[in-house]
Design a protein around this motif. Structure first.
Motif, PDB file in Angstrom:
ATOM      1  N   ASP A  69       0.829  -1.209   0.000  1.00  0.00           N
ATOM      2  CA  ASP A  69       0.000   0.000   0.000  1.00  0.00           C
ATOM      3  C   ASP A  69       0.864   1.260   0.000  1.00  0.00           C
ATOM      4  OD1 ASP A  69      -2.360  -1.320  -0.007  1.00  0.00           O
ATOM      5  OD2 ASP A  69      -2.727  -1.178   2.162  1.00  0.00           O
ATOM      6  N   VAL A  70       2.089   1.133   0.523  1.00  0.00           N
ATOM      7  CA  VAL A  70       2.938   2.321   0.689  1.00  0.00           C
ATOM      8  C   VAL A  70       4.148   2.341  -0.253  1.00  0.00           C
ATOM      9  CG1 VAL A  70       3.989   3.820   2.450  1.00  0.00           C
ATOM     10  CG2 VAL A  70       2.336   2.100   3.153  1.00  0.00           C
ATOM     11  N   TYR A  71       4.737   1.148  -0.510  1.00  0.00           N
ATOM     12  CA  TYR A  71       5.980   1.107  -1.278  1.00  0.00           C
ATOM     13  C   TYR A  71       5.898   0.109  -2.437  1.00  0.00           C
ATOM     14  CZ  TYR A  71       7.935   3.419   2.846  1.00  0.00           C
ATOM     15  OH  TYR A  71       8.182   4.288   3.868  1.00  0.00           O
ATOM     16  N   THR A  72       6.619   0.426  -3.513  1.00  0.00           N
ATOM     17  CA  THR A  72       6.786  -0.529  -4.618  1.00  0.00           C
ATOM     18  C   THR A  72       8.175  -1.141  -4.473  1.00  0.00           C
ATOM     19  OG1 THR A  72       5.422   0.856  -6.000  1.00  0.00           O
ATOM     20  CG2 THR A  72       6.791  -0.761  -7.138  1.00  0.00           C
ATOM     21  N   LEU A  73       8.236  -2.467  -4.467  1.00  0.00           N
ATOM     22  CA  LEU A  73       9.521  -3.145  -4.259  1.00  0.00           C
ATOM     23  C   LEU A  73      10.267  -3.323  -5.584  1.00  0.00           C
ATOM     24  CD1 LEU A  73       8.434  -5.951  -1.751  1.00  0.00           C
ATOM     25  CD2 LEU A  73       9.590  -3.793  -1.226  1.00  0.00           C
ATOM     26  N   ASP A  74      11.602  -3.204  -5.508  1.00  0.00           N
ATOM     27  CA  ASP A  74      12.429  -3.466  -6.688  1.00  0.00           C
ATOM     28  C   ASP A  74      12.705  -4.950  -6.830  1.00  0.00           C
ATOM     29  OD1 ASP A  74      13.114  -0.759  -7.699  1.00  0.00           O
ATOM     30  OD2 ASP A  74      13.798  -0.536  -5.625  1.00  0.00           O
ATOM     31  N   THR A  75      12.897  -5.629  -5.706  1.00  0.00           N
ATOM     32  CA  THR A  75      13.200  -7.060  -5.785  1.00  0.00           C
ATOM     33  C   THR A  75      12.941  -7.757  -4.448  1.00  0.00           C
ATOM     34  OG1 THR A  75      14.876  -8.663  -6.474  1.00  0.00           O
ATOM     35  CG2 THR A  75      15.676  -6.823  -5.185  1.00  0.00           C
ATOM     36  N   VAL A  76      12.627  -9.056  -4.543  1.00  0.00           N
ATOM     37  CA  VAL A  76      12.473  -9.895  -3.350  1.00  0.00           C
ATOM     38  C   VAL A  76      13.416 -11.094  -3.527  1.00  0.00           C
ATOM     39  CG1 VAL A  76      10.896 -11.324  -1.997  1.00  0.00           C
ATOM     40  CG2 VAL A  76      10.075  -9.189  -3.007  1.00  0.00           C
ATOM     41  N   ILE A  77      14.416 -11.160  -2.653  1.00  0.00           N
ATOM     42  CA  ILE A  77      15.395 -12.247  -2.711  1.00  0.00           C
ATOM     43  C   ILE A  77      14.913 -13.369  -1.806  1.00  0.00           C
ATOM     44  CG2 ILE A  77      17.759 -12.840  -1.996  1.00  0.00           C
ATOM     45  CD1 ILE A  77      18.435  -9.902  -2.847  1.00  0.00           C
ATOM     46  N   ASN A  78      14.772 -14.559  -2.384  1.00  0.00           N
ATOM     47  CA  ASN A  78      14.258 -15.687  -1.607  1.00  0.00           C
ATOM     48  C   ASN A  78      15.339 -16.744  -1.432  1.00  0.00           C
ATOM     49  OD1 ASN A  78      12.618 -17.721  -0.493  1.00  0.00           O
ATOM     50  ND2 ASN A  78      12.060 -18.471  -2.535  1.00  0.00           N
ATOM     51  N   LEU A  79      15.722 -17.028  -0.181  1.00  0.00           N
ATOM     52  CA  LEU A  79      16.731 -18.060   0.083  1.00  0.00           C
ATOM     53  C   LEU A  79      16.014 -19.380   0.313  1.00  0.00           C
ATOM     54  CD1 LEU A  79      19.094 -16.095   2.515  1.00  0.00           C
ATOM     55  CD2 LEU A  79      19.153 -16.193   0.008  1.00  0.00           C
ATOM     56  N   ASN A  80      16.233 -20.307  -0.591  1.00  0.00           N
ATOM     57  CA  ASN A  80      15.534 -21.595  -0.528  1.00  0.00           C
ATOM     58  C   ASN A  80      16.499 -22.654   0.003  1.00  0.00           C
ATOM     59  OD1 ASN A  80      13.771 -23.706  -1.002  1.00  0.00           O
ATOM     60  ND2 ASN A  80      14.354 -23.881  -3.158  1.00  0.00           N
ATOM     61  N   VAL A  81      16.427 -22.889   1.303  1.00  0.00           N
ATOM     62  CA  VAL A  81      17.357 -23.822   1.966  1.00  0.00           C
ATOM     63  C   VAL A  81      16.529 -24.933   2.614  1.00  0.00           C
ATOM     64  CG1 VAL A  81      19.107 -23.986   3.802  1.00  0.00           C
ATOM     65  CG2 VAL A  81      18.980 -21.929   2.408  1.00  0.00           C
ATOM     66  N   PRO A  82      16.917 -26.213   2.405  1.00  0.00           N
ATOM     67  CA  PRO A  82      16.105 -27.310   2.949  1.00  0.00           C
ATOM     68  C   PRO A  82      15.964 -27.247   4.475  1.00  0.00           C
ATOM     69  CG  PRO A  82      17.942 -28.148   1.604  1.00  0.00           C
ATOM     70  CD  PRO A  82      18.122 -26.677   1.705  1.00  0.00           C
ATOM     71  N   PHE A  83      14.789 -27.641   4.967  1.00  0.00           N
ATOM     72  CA  PHE A  83      14.506 -27.608   6.415  1.00  0.00           C
ATOM     73  C   PHE A  83      15.523 -28.441   7.204  1.00  0.00           C
ATOM     74  CE2 PHE A  83       9.688 -26.437   6.523  1.00  0.00           C
ATOM     75  CZ  PHE A  83       9.990 -25.252   5.868  1.00  0.00           C
ATOM     76  N   GLN A  84      15.940 -29.546   6.622  1.00  0.00           N
ATOM     77  CA  GLN A  84      16.872 -30.439   7.323  1.00  0.00           C
ATOM     78  C   GLN A  84      18.179 -29.710   7.679  1.00  0.00           C
ATOM     79  OE1 GLN A  84      17.137 -33.821   4.830  1.00  0.00           O
ATOM     80  NE2 GLN A  84      17.724 -35.204   6.470  1.00  0.00           N
ATOM     81  N   THR A  85      18.665 -28.903   6.733  1.00  0.00           N
ATOM     82  CA  THR A  85      19.904 -28.143   6.919  1.00  0.00           C
ATOM     83  C   THR A  85      19.720 -27.121   8.043  1.00  0.00           C
ATOM     84  OG1 THR A  85      20.185 -28.283   4.528  1.00  0.00           O
ATOM     85  CG2 THR A  85      21.578 -26.700   5.663  1.00  0.00           C
ATOM     86  N   ILE A  86      18.540 -26.525   8.062  1.00  0.00           N
ATOM     87  CA  ILE A  86      18.253 -25.424   8.969  1.00  0.00           C
ATOM     88  C   ILE A  86      18.235 -25.826  10.437  1.00  0.00           C
ATOM     89  CG2 ILE A  86      16.238 -24.075   9.691  1.00  0.00           C
ATOM     90  CD1 ILE A  86      15.769 -23.588   6.695  1.00  0.00           C
TER      91      ILE A  86
END
Ligand SMILES: Nc1nc2c(ncn2[C@@H]2O[C@H](COP(=O)(O)OP(=O)(O)O)[C@@H](O)[C@H]2O)c(=O)[nH]1
Ligand SMILES: Nc1ncnc2c1ncn2[C@@H]1O[C@H](COP(=O)(O)OP(=O)(O)O)[C@@H](O)[C@H]1O
Length: 223
Positions: free
Chosen positions: A103-120
């Motif tokens: 509603d307030v800001y337009t984003l330039d990018t969304v970085i998504n870190l996809n790491v397996p749950f087991q590792t986490i």
């Protein structure tokens, strides 16, 4: 790197995927201001503010704090740094939060870190945090120079209450049900960029190259 205009970015990923670690590198390389919802909440708990006291049990149990509370907190902070480039870490975590931001800001990018749950799971139980700065260490991956103490300030490190194994399981569940739909939300807007892997040091070079390209393409549009 000189930023051409204000850059608005978000970093996402399950708890322990390396958002804080990668954010530190992005801040250092590209000069974006790092705003971490978790750090802000923990600072409130530490300072025993009214809000911190109200939110503590929620956080300790691995549950999300209410949307309106966190949205107001983060949007207030963003207003206070108007005109600066920022990287949001830990917000938004629900579609309702994403809509409030939208509603307030337009984003330039969304970085998504996809790491397996087991590792986490393994990582989080050996995470140590310097509460005032949000700097994170890990007894295996990046141990502090002196065990138990922050490299920069020499102050003591803490193990977060919500990094206990059973709480981590609950946080991962809430990530699946409440936060994964946010990825879909951003994918449909065409701003989501996913990086998959099990090691931050292997993921980081890809994030760095991506951001370099992204910022220079924004730069060209501005010129
Ligand atoms: N073993 C290992 N630990 C990592 C790696 N990347 C980050 N960590 C550690 O994993 C924990 C979680 O990382 P953090 O950046 O706090 O993740 P966040 O919860 O997504 O912000 C911290 O203790 C980090 O030091 C990695 O590639 N390998
Ligand atoms: N955007 C948010 N919405 C609701 N709760 C949040 C949000 N950000 C942080 N929290 C609360 O703070 C806790 C810690 O967040 P954070 O430090 O971002 O965890 P992590 O880095 O391990 O993913 C969350 O488990 C949740 O209880």
């Amino acid at each position: 790197m000189v930023l051409p205009r204000v850059i608005r970015a978000v970093i996402m990923g399950p708890p322990g995927s390396g958002k804080g670690t990668v954010s530190g590198r992005i801040t250092k390389t590209f000069g974006l201001k790092h705003i971490s919802s978790g750090d802000i909440l923990r600072a409130n708990i530490n300072a025993q503010t009214e809000l911190g006291l109200l939110m503590k049990s929620c956080i300790d149990q691995g549950q999300l704090v209410p949307d309106d509370v966190i949205s107001r907190l983060i949007l207030n902070d963003l207003r206070a740094i108007d005109g600066r480039s920022w990287l949001l870490d830990g917000f938004p975590r629900t579609v309702s939060q994403a809509e409030a931001l939208d509603d307030v800001y337009t984003l330039d990018t969304v970085i998504n870190l996809n790491v397996p749950f087991q590792t986490i799971k393994q990582r989080l139980t050996s995470r140590w945090t310097h509460l005032p700065s949000g700097r994170v260490y890990n007894t295996d991956f990046n141990p502090p120079k002196v065990p138990g103490f922050d490299d920069d300030t020499g102050e003591p490190l803490f193990q977060r209450d919500d990094d206990r194994p059973e709480t981590v399981t609950r946080r991962l569940k809430s990530y699946e049900t409440q936060t994964e739909p946010v990825l879909e939300y951003y994918r449909s807007k065409g701003v989501l960029e996913t990086f998959s892997g099990t090691e931050t040091n292997k993921i980081w070079p890809h994030v760095e190259v991506f951001l370099q390209r992204k910022l220079s393409s924004i730069n060209q549009k501005v010129e």
